[in-house]
Design an enzyme around this catalytic site. Structure first.
Site, PDB file in Angstrom:
ATOM      1  N   TRP A 156       0.841  -1.205   0.000  1.00 19.63           N
ATOM      2  CA  TRP A 156       0.000   0.000   0.000  1.00 19.63           C
ATOM      3  C   TRP A 156       0.873   1.250   0.000  1.00 19.63           C
ATOM      4  O   TRP A 156       1.563   1.521   0.993  1.00 19.63           O
ATOM      5  CB  TRP A 156      -0.908   0.019   1.230  1.00 19.63           C
ATOM      6  CG  TRP A 156      -1.882  -1.110   1.219  1.00 19.63           C
ATOM      7  CD1 TRP A 156      -3.099  -1.121   0.609  1.00 19.63           C
ATOM      8  CD2 TRP A 156      -1.731  -2.399   1.838  1.00 19.63           C
ATOM      9  NE1 TRP A 156      -3.703  -2.336   0.798  1.00 19.63           N
ATOM     10  CE2 TRP A 156      -2.893  -3.136   1.550  1.00 19.63           C
ATOM     11  CE3 TRP A 156      -0.723  -3.011   2.590  1.00 19.63           C
ATOM     12  CZ2 TRP A 156      -3.093  -4.440   1.977  1.00 19.63           C
ATOM     13  CZ3 TRP A 156      -0.910  -4.305   3.025  1.00 19.63           C
ATOM     14  CH2 TRP A 156      -2.090  -5.018   2.716  1.00 19.63           C
ATOM     15  N   HIS A 177      -6.871   1.544   2.863  1.00 20.02           N
ATOM     16  CA  HIS A 177      -7.960   0.614   2.573  1.00 20.02           C
ATOM     17  C   HIS A 177      -9.011   0.736   3.678  1.00 20.02           C
ATOM     18  O   HIS A 177      -8.796   1.442   4.668  1.00 20.02           O
ATOM     19  CB  HIS A 177      -7.446  -0.839   2.441  1.00 20.02           C
ATOM     20  CG  HIS A 177      -6.557  -1.313   3.562  1.00 20.02           C
ATOM     21  ND1 HIS A 177      -5.977  -2.544   3.586  1.00 20.02           N
ATOM     22  CD2 HIS A 177      -6.149  -0.706   4.703  1.00 20.02           C
ATOM     23  CE1 HIS A 177      -5.254  -2.687   4.686  1.00 20.02           C
ATOM     24  NE2 HIS A 177      -5.350  -1.593   5.372  1.00 20.02           N
ATOM     25  N   ARG A 203      -4.179   6.534  -1.878  1.00 19.93           N
ATOM     26  CA  ARG A 203      -2.887   5.923  -2.199  1.00 19.93           C
ATOM     27  C   ARG A 203      -1.982   6.960  -2.851  1.00 19.93           C
ATOM     28  O   ARG A 203      -2.432   7.777  -3.658  1.00 19.93           O
ATOM     29  CB  ARG A 203      -3.056   4.754  -3.183  1.00 19.93           C
ATOM     30  CG  ARG A 203      -3.990   3.649  -2.739  1.00 19.93           C
ATOM     31  CD  ARG A 203      -3.313   2.576  -1.919  1.00 19.93           C
ATOM     32  NE  ARG A 203      -4.305   1.652  -1.376  1.00 19.93           N
ATOM     33  CZ  ARG A 203      -4.625   0.477  -1.927  1.00 19.93           C
ATOM     34  NH1 ARG A 203      -4.001   0.081  -3.028  1.00 19.93           N
ATOM     35  NH2 ARG A 203      -5.531  -0.295  -1.365  1.00 19.93           N
ATOM     36  N   GLN A 217     -13.662   2.069  -1.534  1.00 24.40           N
ATOM     37  CA  GLN A 217     -13.688   0.626  -1.293  1.00 24.40           C
ATOM     38  C   GLN A 217     -14.917   0.292  -0.456  1.00 24.40           C
ATOM     39  O   GLN A 217     -15.479   1.145   0.219  1.00 24.40           O
ATOM     40  CB  GLN A 217     -12.451   0.176  -0.500  1.00 24.40           C
ATOM     41  CG  GLN A 217     -11.176   0.125  -1.305  1.00 24.40           C
ATOM     42  CD  GLN A 217     -10.049  -0.562  -0.539  1.00 24.40           C
ATOM     43  OE1 GLN A 217     -10.076  -0.660   0.677  1.00 24.40           O
ATOM     44  NE2 GLN A 217      -9.039  -1.006  -1.273  1.00 24.40           N
ATOM     45  N   VAL A 260      -5.532 -12.167   6.325  1.00 26.79           N
ATOM     46  CA  VAL A 260      -6.378 -13.343   6.070  1.00 26.79           C
ATOM     47  C   VAL A 260      -5.517 -14.571   5.831  1.00 26.79           C
ATOM     48  O   VAL A 260      -4.360 -14.470   5.413  1.00 26.79           O
ATOM     49  CB  VAL A 260      -7.323 -13.128   4.857  1.00 26.79           C
ATOM     50  CG1 VAL A 260      -8.466 -12.209   5.223  1.00 26.79           C
ATOM     51  CG2 VAL A 260      -6.559 -12.623   3.654  1.00 26.79           C
ATOM     52  N   ALA A 314     -13.466 -12.087   5.380  1.00 24.22           N
ATOM     53  CA  ALA A 314     -13.440 -10.653   5.112  1.00 24.22           C
ATOM     54  C   ALA A 314     -13.226 -10.458   3.623  1.00 24.22           C
ATOM     55  O   ALA A 314     -12.707 -11.338   2.946  1.00 24.22           O
ATOM     56  CB  ALA A 314     -12.313  -9.984   5.888  1.00 24.22           C
TER      57      ALA A 314
HETATM   58  N1  DAH Z   1      -7.604  -4.185   1.998  1.00 29.84           N
HETATM   59  C1  DAH Z   1      -7.160  -4.849   0.785  1.00 29.84           C
HETATM   60  C2  DAH Z   1      -6.626  -3.833  -0.184  1.00 29.84           C
HETATM   61  O1  DAH Z   1      -6.934  -2.712  -0.126  1.00 29.84           O
HETATM   62  C3  DAH Z   1      -8.304  -5.612   0.159  1.00 29.84           C
HETATM   63  C4  DAH Z   1      -8.700  -6.790   0.991  1.00 29.84           C
HETATM   64  C5  DAH Z   1      -8.155  -8.002   0.761  1.00 29.84           C
HETATM   65  C6  DAH Z   1      -9.641  -6.652   1.980  1.00 29.84           C
HETATM   66  C7  DAH Z   1      -8.510  -9.122   1.481  1.00 29.84           C
HETATM   67  C8  DAH Z   1     -10.016  -7.750   2.735  1.00 29.84           C
HETATM   68  C9  DAH Z   1      -9.434  -8.982   2.483  1.00 29.84           C
HETATM   69  O2  DAH Z   1     -10.908  -7.686   3.711  1.00 29.84           O
HETATM   70  O3  DAH Z   1      -9.826 -10.060   3.194  1.00 29.84           O
HETATM   71  O4  DAH Z   1      -5.842  -4.184  -1.045  1.00 29.84           O
END
Ligand code: DAH
Length: 346
Positions: A156, A177, A203, A217, A260, A314
């Protein structure tokens, strides 16, 4: 001379009474108030008078002038109104024509889709919550199993806030995010948890057809006893079907996200090229619309959930990409360029 002024005044007002149209009103104006009009002549004659006379007569002449002007405006308004009602009577104005359309605002396409996506999840039992855009490092990274100096932070490109603690740390940032809300929600509730979190993220990135430095998002989180990867797949399949129709292809593949385990990436076949490969899908035929996975036990432990009792899934999706898919838009920069030719289409 005062008598003359009086005469002019009475004559003018008398004549005005018999004026019956805008053209003869103009003649009247020229006759009395025009450059060579009767009243103007009197005012010109003032120069040859003594100072005292000039004062008295000048004031009186100006009074008459103001009076006649007021009468003129009154008469003009009355005549106009009369003409208007005459033209309605004669049918020259078609009062059955529609009026001028009032400009009517509408919701930005992003807002519309955010609502649509949230509604799809609400129908499956999720609650909608929102959180801060200026976030602590702790929620954006650390509690999500991304410790300081961990290379996963490179995933990120972060915009840091200019705020330093006494020990020289810079713990504040613009959230990269919506995942930090997973922690905030779990910190203040006990399972079962089912939430979706729409919002802006930031970002530090160069923009191109598929990247913006600010975008939206929607995060999702479900934690309970006995939640499995099958629940994740079923929920996200259902979501894809609701939003894109039965015919859209969906692809799950393994992916890595620190919060995760296991992690997956969900992609949909490219709307623009039908899967052959183009600029929008980076020549792959697929557009990645979300990351997802089973909530990492470290994350559960961090908020005081016992991972031997509770499991969860998630997901996080990029809103603009979904709109692009839905409407066949090929450049993300159109969303916040404020070009009405683009916005009016929604
Ligand atoms: N937060 C991640 C991003 O911005 C996206 C994401 C991936 C969210 C996996 C989630 C997850 O909740 O389980 O790239």
């Amino acid at each position: 001379m005062l008598k003359k002024l009086d005469e002019i005044k009475s004559k003018a007002i008398l004549e005005l009474g018999s004026v019956g149209g805008l053209n003869s009103l103009e003649d009247w104006r020229v006759r009395y108030l025009g450059r060579k009009g009767e009243l103007t002549n009197v005012l010109r004659g003032l120069a040859s008078l003594s100072l005292d006379e000039r004062k008295v007569i000048g004031a009186s002449a100006n009074e008459v002038k103001a009076l006649l002007e007021a009468h003129l405006e009154q008469k003009r308004a009355a005549l106009k109104e009369h003409e208007l009602s005459m033209s309605i009577e004669l049918g020259r104005i078609d009062v059955t024509l529609p009026g001028h359309p009032l400009p009517c605002g509408r919701l930005h396409p992003t807002t519309q889709i955010v609502r649509e996506i949230c509604a799809a999840f609400v129908a499956m039992g999720f609650q909608v919550v929102e959180g801060p855009e200026v976030e602590w490092d702790y929620y954006n990274f650390e509690a999500l199993n991304i410790p300081p100096y961990h290379p996963a932070r490179d995933m990120w490109a972060t915009l840091w806030i200019d705020y330093e603690t006494e020990t020289g740390e810079r713990p504040m940032l613009l959230r990269t995010h919506t995942s930090p809300m997973q922690i905030r929600v779990m910190e203040r509730t006990r399972p079962p948890v089912r939430v979706v979190v729409p919002g802006k993220v930031y970002r530090y990135e160069a923009t191109d057809a598929t990247h913006e430095s600010m975008f939206y998002q929607i995060e999702g989180l479900a934690v309970d006893e006995n939640i499995t990867l099958a629940d994740l797949k079923g929920t996200l399949y259902e979501f894809a079907r609701r939003l894109f129709g039965q015919e859209r292809k969906v692809r799950f593949r393994c992916d890595y996200f620190p919060f995760v385990e296991p992690g997956v990436e969900l992609a949909i076949d490219c709307f623009l090229c039908g899967g052959r490969g183009c600029r929008v899908c980076n020549e792959t035929g697929w557009i990645e619309i979300m990351g997802a996975g089973m909530v990492h036990p470290n994350v559960l432990k961090r908020v005081g959930y016992d991972p031997s009792i509770y499991t969860g899934f998630a997901f996080g999706l990029g809103v603009e990409r979904i709109i692009m898919l839905k409407y066949g838009i090929d450049d993300i920069r159109l969303f916040y360029g404020n070009d009405l030719r683009f916005l009016r289409q929604f």
